[in-house]
Design a protein around this motif. Structure first.
Motif, PDB file in Angstrom:
ATOM      1  N   ALA A   1      59.756  53.531 -55.635  1.00 27.60           N
ATOM      2  CA  ALA A   1      58.953  54.511 -56.366  1.00 27.60           C
ATOM      3  C   ALA A   1      57.672  54.841 -55.612  1.00 27.60           C
ATOM      4  CB  ALA A   1      58.645  53.984 -57.762  1.00 27.60           C
ATOM      5  N   ALA A   2      57.042  53.825 -55.039  1.00 30.08           N
ATOM      6  CA  ALA A   2      55.808  54.073 -54.295  1.00 30.08           C
ATOM      7  C   ALA A   2      56.091  54.952 -53.087  1.00 30.08           C
ATOM      8  CB  ALA A   2      55.185  52.758 -53.854  1.00 30.08           C
ATOM      9  N   THR A   3      57.234  54.714 -52.446  1.00 33.75           N
ATOM     10  CA  THR A   3      57.617  55.518 -51.289  1.00 33.75           C
ATOM     11  C   THR A   3      57.739  56.986 -51.661  1.00 33.75           C
ATOM     12  OG1 THR A   3      58.761  53.680 -50.259  1.00 33.75           O
ATOM     13  CG2 THR A   3      59.442  55.881 -49.583  1.00 33.75           C
ATOM     14  N   GLY A   4      58.371  57.233 -52.793  1.00 33.41           N
ATOM     15  CA  GLY A   4      58.580  58.613 -53.199  1.00 33.41           C
ATOM     16  C   GLY A   4      57.325  59.291 -53.704  1.00 33.41           C
ATOM     17  N   GLN A   5      56.507  58.538 -54.406  1.00 32.31           N
ATOM     18  CA  GLN A   5      55.346  59.152 -55.038  1.00 32.31           C
ATOM     19  C   GLN A   5      54.160  59.279 -54.119  1.00 32.31           C
ATOM     20  OE1 GLN A   5      53.962  57.301 -58.611  1.00 32.31           O
ATOM     21  NE2 GLN A   5      56.031  57.036 -59.315  1.00 32.31           N
ATOM     22  N   TYR A   6      53.938  58.241 -53.362  1.00 38.29           N
ATOM     23  CA  TYR A   6      52.667  58.161 -52.666  1.00 38.29           C
ATOM     24  C   TYR A   6      52.828  57.235 -51.467  1.00 38.29           C
ATOM     25  CZ  TYR A   6      47.523  58.175 -52.587  1.00 38.29           C
ATOM     26  OH  TYR A   6      46.207  58.351 -52.257  1.00 38.29           O
ATOM     27  N   PRO A   7      53.422  57.763 -50.414  1.00 37.65           N
ATOM     28  CA  PRO A   7      53.732  56.923 -49.257  1.00 37.65           C
ATOM     29  C   PRO A   7      52.503  56.222 -48.694  1.00 37.65           C
ATOM     30  CG  PRO A   7      54.732  59.068 -49.040  1.00 37.65           C
ATOM     31  CD  PRO A   7      53.823  59.142 -50.208  1.00 37.65           C
TER      32      PRO A   7
ATOM     33  N   ALA B 128      52.366  53.132 -50.518  1.00 38.82           N
ATOM     34  CA  ALA B 128      53.467  52.274 -50.090  1.00 38.82           C
ATOM     35  C   ALA B 128      53.116  51.624 -48.767  1.00 38.82           C
ATOM     36  CB  ALA B 128      54.742  53.097 -49.971  1.00 38.82           C
TER      37      ALA B 128
ATOM     38  N   VAL C  53      57.858  56.842 -62.191  1.00 35.52           N
ATOM     39  CA  VAL C  53      57.775  55.494 -62.700  1.00 35.52           C
ATOM     40  C   VAL C  53      57.187  55.664 -64.073  1.00 35.52           C
ATOM     41  CG1 VAL C  53      56.646  53.300 -62.461  1.00 35.52           C
ATOM     42  CG2 VAL C  53      57.483  54.477 -60.465  1.00 35.52           C
TER      43      VAL C  53
ATOM     44  N   ALA D 133      62.903  57.728 -54.177  1.00 35.62           N
ATOM     45  CA  ALA D 133      62.353  57.467 -52.848  1.00 35.62           C
ATOM     46  C   ALA D 133      61.868  58.751 -52.182  1.00 35.62           C
ATOM     47  CB  ALA D 133      63.392  56.787 -51.959  1.00 35.62           C
ATOM     48  N   GLY D 134      61.978  59.862 -52.893  1.00 40.27           N
ATOM     49  CA  GLY D 134      61.392  61.092 -52.384  1.00 40.27           C
ATOM     50  C   GLY D 134      62.351  61.990 -51.628  1.00 40.27           C
TER      51      GLY D 134
ATOM     52  N   VAL E  46      58.327  52.668 -45.187  1.00 40.86           N
ATOM     53  CA  VAL E  46      58.761  53.825 -45.949  1.00 40.86           C
ATOM     54  C   VAL E  46      60.153  54.307 -45.546  1.00 40.86           C
ATOM     55  CG1 VAL E  46      58.268  56.265 -46.301  1.00 40.86           C
ATOM     56  CG2 VAL E  46      56.439  54.594 -46.521  1.00 40.86           C
TER      57      VAL E  46
ATOM     58  N   PRO F  21      49.715  54.438 -56.484  1.00 45.42           N
ATOM     59  CA  PRO F  21      50.654  55.500 -56.874  1.00 45.42           C
ATOM     60  C   PRO F  21      50.331  55.992 -58.279  1.00 45.42           C
ATOM     61  CG  PRO F  21      51.790  53.535 -56.098  1.00 45.42           C
ATOM     62  CD  PRO F  21      50.371  53.151 -56.299  1.00 45.42           C
TER      63      PRO F  21
ATOM     64  N   ARG G 217      49.890  63.233 -57.313  1.00 47.73           N
ATOM     65  CA  ARG G 217      51.273  63.110 -56.868  1.00 47.73           C
ATOM     66  C   ARG G 217      52.147  62.706 -58.043  1.00 47.73           C
ATOM     67  NH1 ARG G 217      53.610  64.940 -52.612  1.00 47.73           N
ATOM     68  NH2 ARG G 217      51.835  64.431 -51.312  1.00 47.73           N
ATOM     69  N   PRO G 218      53.146  63.501 -58.317  1.00 48.45           N
ATOM     70  CA  PRO G 218      53.961  63.238 -59.484  1.00 48.45           C
ATOM     71  C   PRO G 218      55.046  62.225 -59.194  1.00 48.45           C
ATOM     72  CG  PRO G 218      54.682  65.176 -58.391  1.00 48.45           C
ATOM     73  CD  PRO G 218      53.576  64.622 -57.562  1.00 48.45           C
TER      74      PRO G 218
ATOM     75  N   ARG H 289      54.925  64.942 -46.411  1.00 48.10           N
ATOM     76  CA  ARG H 289      53.828  64.298 -47.102  1.00 48.10           C
ATOM     77  C   ARG H 289      52.489  64.899 -46.730  1.00 48.10           C
ATOM     78  NH1 ARG H 289      56.507  62.612 -51.008  1.00 48.10           N
ATOM     79  NH2 ARG H 289      58.394  61.653 -50.269  1.00 48.10           N
TER      80      ARG H 289
ATOM     81  N   HIS I 273      53.160  57.683 -43.168  1.00 52.63           N
ATOM     82  CA  HIS I 273      53.161  58.099 -44.556  1.00 52.63           C
ATOM     83  C   HIS I 273      54.414  58.880 -44.917  1.00 52.63           C
ATOM     84  CE1 HIS I 273      51.348  61.374 -42.351  1.00 52.63           C
ATOM     85  NE2 HIS I 273      51.839  62.162 -43.248  1.00 52.63           N
TER      86      HIS I 273
ATOM     87  N   PHE J 183      52.448  55.062 -61.587  1.00 56.57           N
ATOM     88  CA  PHE J 183      52.674  53.647 -61.871  1.00 56.57           C
ATOM     89  C   PHE J 183      51.741  53.255 -63.009  1.00 56.57           C
ATOM     90  CE2 PHE J 183      54.665  51.348 -58.043  1.00 56.57           C
ATOM     91  CZ  PHE J 183      55.435  52.435 -57.714  1.00 56.57           C
TER      92      PHE J 183
END
Lengths: 387, 605, 306
Positions: free
Chosen positions: C169-175, C178, A383, C31-32, C185, B112, A379-380, A350, A345, B115
């Motif tokens: 974006a998924a990697t940065g927001q919510y791995p 992702a 997008v 990407a976080g 990741v 996410p 989680r901010p 994280r 993750h 999104f």
């Protein structure tokens, strides 16, 4: 305390220092400068040369002040990256007071008032992003960095605007000078009073950290704020206090610099002192004594870097390369502990559930004690922002 | 395991179907171990009907979620195979199982938050993307169509973060269905939904079933199983106790009894002992059985528990079991465990109540029930157990009592002091102690040293540090010594008091927590799953410590999902369901009665 | 009128390096990973492009070299931050130090001067002519200025309309998500950082071989930090970053434009502060929190303590 942890983190720092030293030596050598010659010049510039040691201590002084305060924040788990701005805030306020307070008060008293006011100005500059962090969950790295950028413009404003020296030419942005009676050091930058002051600040902070409930609680919050809250720690109060202490010492450093060696404010002066001080705190393994030692080390590097162009024609910024390398490596896991696994993750960062500060839920700052909790729906990100 | 069709493999290890065309989903001989804990033990299940809703039920720790994850290939099994549409695969091969058409919808959603719905779905299924690029309008149309097709009313343009839990679930199910899967595994889909949304989910499932989709659904509540499922299977302690059975052929009472795993003898079965983590290192189930009996014998239920009606005025003398005797304050651990009698707290020294929770309500958060006018009291010297399926308000109860969660209405009194808006430190000074379930984040600081962990609450809240902390100034030397004293007293095995907490094992770690949280001035000890994951010795120690604390005058609020623990320690058991206290039970406890209350909400009144 | 042209010229010159760097940095943030080392990367890019231009006689070769070097540095940064789990902020500030110190050292070693290194080959302007007025200004701007809108559109396409953009974006927001979607990741983070490095290199090149036609010590003078802030200010969205870069470009131009000392009665510096204040206020009011908060960055310290 915790000697083996001390040793292992000191070990990591040492590894980072050695790697940086080796890389820089290789760079010097391939660049046509003899590595041994360079290092002996560094030694001359920092220690053995005439006046070198004094210069080293002079540059170590502000670094030590700031690093001691940064240590407190970092131990509390708050990443206060705004020492630069707090340093400036302290400098501006103390300069202003030194210029406007009536000379009839007596130089010593004016200096004292200006120093304290500068320290409080730094604390204020730190506490605002602290409040934003603690009560509104505005990331403190960004908050403190933004406040630093704002302070840079304040310095420009002060040096070109209201406090501009009438004798300075049109393009030179520098303020009027502090009256000689108010100066706390000669322009060499070193005085017994200021050395005593830095030691005093060190002792007080050490005592706060190790001999008071406050310090004990900082240690709890910095490692596991949820656990700390469950034990009865007022984590918000502790958080704000750490921001205040960091700002206070950084502001004090700014005041000492202005009332001491510099004597005025030049637009964009000492641009790297904040970063270097953070580095000092880290290299000092977040201990007060370590910060003092590391401050002397980096003060020495600063002194030497001014000597290098004269001695061997190496640009004075070459050593910035080295501090940069140390900075890149000092927090990396270099062979100590487990080699990080391929974390599905995305790594440790994280693992923290971001709890909402505002609603009396537990604060979460980063800490090794929190279990993996990759699931937070809050989680901010962005997008979200419709392009 | 009768009724299981064995499936073989050919020489190359490829699965070979043999006469199981009718099996839509199944598994054979599944065994899953997490360290010493056996989560699934020789589980063989077979569902034959397509286009049906198949339920799997069981207690916490029965292995339901593990089963889901193994079937979907997310967790590796020690042994066993998974059958999909008549073809068998080695368990734990996510890729092949997915390709075979099985999708798992997680209990926690993998979307996410920032999104849009269309983007989130696009992330999982990059369709309509030419050269990696897609058109926003096109994917929105595409996914709007899909969502509509599956009967979900979610706009593809809305943000994931703005969706309600049921909408998020709808997106997840759409994601799963869009991959062409005909078999969807839903892990506790109702746990995250507010009550009013559950009926809607069930309607959707029924519609989808019409289209030939097969669902395997894990559930907690019998009412819901009855409402939606066609068949039910029961797991207990990692074993199958009921093979998929038509709902028409079984009553709620029978299911509840099976869930509680009640044997004719009424004793603990080896399987549930294993599920409790007590079977660590014990291979022979019979051995576990004997050990468990030993534990029970060691802790004969206090005879003197007098059932007292809730809220009634109690004469002081009857507030304490007359025969309960405590230990001296500095009793060595051996005394604690093996129980000699040295001290008895006089009733006159104490107040009546350790805890009064009066009609407290809290808002519910996602998937977790808040409290609905919840009332419970704990008298001094009394142990009150809170039973209930996880997520029925237990966490909210603990958090409000401890002071981590504000409550909307009602009153909470600790030692008869209204704690309204008192901080945690003030509550601790009144006598609150807390043994959290989440040890790694709430109970201990893993990177801090042992002595700091042992003294953290005392220093932070300002009690029990006599001499070591004076008006905010502390003597580190004295504190360390005090910390070390406590560590020794609780027989924590350590090499240095400055050692980091993370170096300790689970049982040892819990001893440090006990060393901090159990002391003579404790007024109320909130013990949350205090023996979860501990071995037999550790369990024994915790139980003994709690008994001793009760006997020396603390009230104990015991929140546990381990029924044996509740039975062994509690003077009363309050059953929580949907954030309400629906039932109060007194010894001798009947597993079946408790089970019915917990799972089906059946009460005596 | 001439003043207006000059001002627009200053705005474009100020905006271009910021926008190139910020548009790349956007990927790193999405990407976080905070890429605070942007300042260093731009400086390295500025130096490498002028070195390459002098060595190969072509500004484009110089830019290519700059991109290569900056991608390499970004990969090193990734190694340190993602694999060795160093603190991204500290390591980023370190990267700035490496950039400042490294370029000035190499300048000394290679060009034997600590003054300015003058570029012989520069990026040409697509507009011919040396007339006065607007045409002269257009002709004075390098091609990199004209490529800016195209870069913005491409970045928007990749970030907001491509599968890769979704993965970033998924990697940065919510791995977790992702990962569930089969995204690697760490690899995505490497790619994002490399994109940031490449575009920072172009931004730096615009400063040296593009507009100033020279390299001097620490010539970026904080432009990298401005670009970093522009990404935050622009809410990490492509068009937001474009607007933010323009705002900072105008602020820079105002600073350069000698006549202006006060705007709306406020000293210029206060005007220049506003983007930073607004960034904080945006964080505060909008209530959106960051993909990877500073509360996470401090995590490394628990183990550094004694």
């Amino acid at each position: 305390m915790n000697w083996h942890h001390g040793v292992s983190s000191a070990g990591r720092v040492l590894v980072a220092l050695v790697i940086a030293l080796v890389l820089v030596s290789i760079a010097f050598q391939t660049g046509g400068y003899s590595a041994t010659g360079t290092w002996s010049a560094v030694l001359t510039g920092a220690v053995t040369g005439p006046g070198s040691l004094e210069a080293t201590l002079r540059y170590a002084l502000p670094l030590a002040f700031i690093a001691i305060g940064v240590t407190v924040s970092f131990r509390g788990g708050f990443f206060n990256a705004g020492a630069q701005g707090q340093f400036y805030a302290g400098g501006i306020v103390s300069l202003y007071l030194a210029l406007v307070l009536p000379a009839s008060m007596g130089g010593t008293l004016v200096a004292f008032v200006a120093l304290i006011a500068g320290a409080f100005a730094g604390a204020l500059w730190s506490i605002i992003p602290g409040i934003l962090r603690i009560f509104f969950n505005v990331d403190e790295v960004i908050g403190t960095l933004m406040f630093s950028f704002i302070a840079i413009y304040l310095v420009t404003y002060v040096s070109t605007g209201p406090l501009k020296s009438p004798t300075a030419g049109g393009q030179v942005a520098v303020t009027r000078s502090v009256p000689a009676a108010v100066r706390v050091t000669p322009s060499s930058g070193l005085s017994v009073e200021m050395v005593v002051a830095v030691l005093l600040v060190g002792i007080v902070v050490w005592w706060l950290l190790h001999r008071t409930r406050f310090g004990f609680e900082i240690g709890l919050v910095g490692r596991n704020p949820i656990m700390a809250e469950v034990q009865g720690v007022e984590i918000r109060r502790i958080g704000l206090a750490t921001f205040a202490v960091t700002g206070f010492t950084a502001g004090l450093a700014g005041a000492v610099e202005v009332l001491g060696p510099v004597g005025n404010i030049l637009s964009g002066y000492d641009p790297n002192i904040g970063l270097t001080a953070i580095l000092v705190a880290l290299v000092g393994v977040l201990a007060v004594s370590g910060a003092l030692v590391a401050a002397v080390l980096f003060g020495g590097l600063t002194a030497a870097s001014l000597y290098l162009p004269l001695a061997i024609g190496l640009p004075s910024t070459s050593l910035v390369f080295m501090t940069g390398l140390i900075s890149m490596l000092v927090t990396a896991r270099l062979g100590w502990g487990k080699w990080p696994q391929r974390v599905w993750h995305g790594g440790d960062r994280r693992s923290k559930a971001l709890h909402d500060w505002g609603e009396s839920k537990p604060l979460q700052t980063g800490n090794a004690g929190t279990k993996l909790e990759p699931i937070t729906l809050d989680r901010p990100g962005s997008v979200g922002s419709r392009a | 395991m009768s009724g299981t069709v064995r499936v073989g493999m050919d020489v190359a290890g490829r699965p070979v179907a043999r006469d199981i065309e009718s099996t839509v989903l199944g598994c054979s001989d599944l065994r899953v171990e997490f360290g010493p804990v056996v989560a699934l033990d020789d589980v063989s299940l077979r569902w034959v009907d397509r286009g049906k809703i198949h339920a799997v039920v069981g207690q916490n720790g029965a292995g339901k979620t593990t089963l889901c994850r193994v079937i979907a290939g997310m967790t590796r099994a020690t042994q066993g195979t998974v059958e999909v549409e008549g073809v068998s695969y080695p368990a734990g091969d996510a890729q092949r199982v997915r390709r075979a058409g099985v999708e798992l919808v997680h209990q926690t959603f993998a979307l996410p938050p920032h999104f849009t719905v269309a983007e989130a779905l696009q992330l999982f299924q990059p369709t309509q993307a030419r050269g990696g690029l897609y058109s926003k309008r096109k994917i929105e149309q595409l996914w709007a169509g899909r969502l509509e097709e599956f009967g979900f009313h979610v706009l593809p343009t809305s943000w994931v973060r703005d969706l309600s839990p049921e909408q998020r679930q709808a997106v997840e199910i759409t994601r799963a269905l869009s991959s062409g899967s005909r078999i969807i595994v839903l892990d506790e889909p109702t746990a995250v939904l507010p009550p009013e949304a559950i009926a809607g989910l069930f309607d959707r499932l029924r519609e989808l079933v019409m289209n030939g989709i097969t669902f395997l659904v894990v559930m907690h509540k019998l009412r819901q199983v009855r409402a939606v499922a066609d068949t039910v299977a029961v797991l207990a302690g990692g074993r199958v106790v009921l093979h998929p059975t038509s709902m028409a052929a079984i009553t709620d009472e029978e299911i509840a009894r099976l869930i509680m795993d009640v044997q004719s003898s009424g004793s603990v079965t080896s399987a549930s002992a294993i599920a409790m983590g007590l079977g660590a290192g014990v291979d022979d189930p019979g051995q576990v059985h004997v050990d468990m009996a030993g534990v029970d014998a060691l802790h004969k239920t206090e005879e003197a528990d007098v059932p007292v009606p809730l809220g009634a005025a109690i004469p002081q003398a009857s507030a304490l079991p007359a025969t309960v005797e405590g230990l001296g304050g500095d009793g060595h651990i051996d005394d604690i465990v093996h129980g000699t009698t040295t001290k008895r707290v006089e009733p006159s020294e104490r107040r009546h109540f350790a805890l009064q929770v009066e009609e407290v309500s809290t808002p519910s958060s996602e998937g977790r029930h808040g409290l609905q006018a919840f009332s419970v009291t704990v008298k001094v010297g009394e142990t009150v157990g809170i039973a209930g399926v996880e997520g029925n308000g237990q966490q909210a109860l603990v958090d409000t009592v401890v002071g981590l969660l504000p409550y909307r209405s009602g009153r909470i009194l600790l030692s008869e002091v209204d704690v309204g808006n008192l901080r945690i430190s003030a509550r601790r000074r009144i006598g609150l102690r807390y043994i959290p379930a989440d040890r790694q984040s709430r109970a201990v600081s893993l990177s801090n040293s042992l002595w700091v962990n042992a003294m953290a609450a005392q220093v932070s809240s300002g009690y029990g540090t006599s001499g070591a902390v004076r008006r905010g100034y502390l003597s580190e030397r004295k504190l360390r010594r005090k910390g070390e004293d406590r560590l020794r007293q609780w027989q924590v095995r350590y090499s240095s008091r400055d050692q980091a907490m993370r170096e300790l094992s689970g049982g040892n770690l819990q001893r440090v927590v006990l060393a901090r949280e159990v002391d003579d001035n404790a007024g109320l000890i909130v013990a949350e799953q205090p023996t979860q994951g501990l071995d037999l010795g550790g369990t024994e120690l915790v139980w003994a410590a709690l008994r001793r604390a009760a006997s020396s005058g603390a009230g104990i609020l015991l929140v546990s999902s381990d029924l044996d623990e509740l039975f062994a320690l509690s003077d009363r058991i309050v059953v929580a369901l949907d954030g309400e206290a629906i039932e109060e039970l007194y010894p001798p406890y009947d597993r079946e009665v408790l089970g019915r209350a917990m799972v089906a909400g059946v009460t005596s009144s | 009128m001439n003043e207006i042209y000059t001002f627009i010229n200053s705005v474009l010159l100020g905006t271009t390096p910021i926008m190139w760097a910020a548009l790349g940095c956007l990927f790193a943030h999405r990407a976080g990973i905070y890429q605070l080392g942007l300042e260093g990367l731009m400086l390295i890019g500025a130096f490498a492009s002028i070195g390459g231009a002098l060595a190969f006689g072509s500004a484009w070769a110089g830019i290519a070299l700059a991109i290569a070097v900056c991608v390499l540095m970004s990969a090193l940064f990734w190694l340190v931050v993602v694999i060795l789990k160093a603190n991204a902020i500290i390591a980023g500030l370190g990267l700035v130090g490496v950039g400042v110190g490294g370029t000035s050292f190499l300048q000394n070693v290679i060009f034997h001067t600590s003054g300015a290194v003058v570029a012989k080959a520069t990026v040409p302007s697509p507009v011919p002519g040396t007339a006065t007025g607007p045409a002269a200004i257009l002709a004075s701007l390098s091609l990199l200025v004209y490529l800016m809108p195209i870069a913005a559109i491409v970045v928007w396409l990749i970030a907001r309309r491509s599968t890769f953009g979704l993965r970033v974006a998924a990697t940065g927001q919510y791995p977790f998500a992702a990962n569930a979607a089969g995204v690697k990741v760490q690899v995505v983070q490497l790619l994002a950082l490399c994109i940031a490095g490449a575009m920072a290199a172009i931004g730096g090149s615009e400063l040296s071989v593009g507009s100033l036609h020279a390299f001097s010590y620490d010539m970026t003078a904080g432009v990298g930090y401005v670009a970093f802030t522009a990404v935050l200010f622009g809410k990490e969205a492509p068009w937001g970053v474009v607007v933010a870069s323009l705002v900072f470009g105008v602020a820079t131009a105002l600073g350069i434009f000698g006549e202006i000392h006060a705007v709306f009665g406020l000293p210029l510096e206060f005007l220049q502060m506003t983007p930073y204040v607004v960034t904080i206020l945006a964080l505060w009011f909008a209530g959106w929190r960051w993909p990877h908060a500073g509360n996470a960055s401090a995590g490394a310290f628990a183990e550094l303590q004694e």
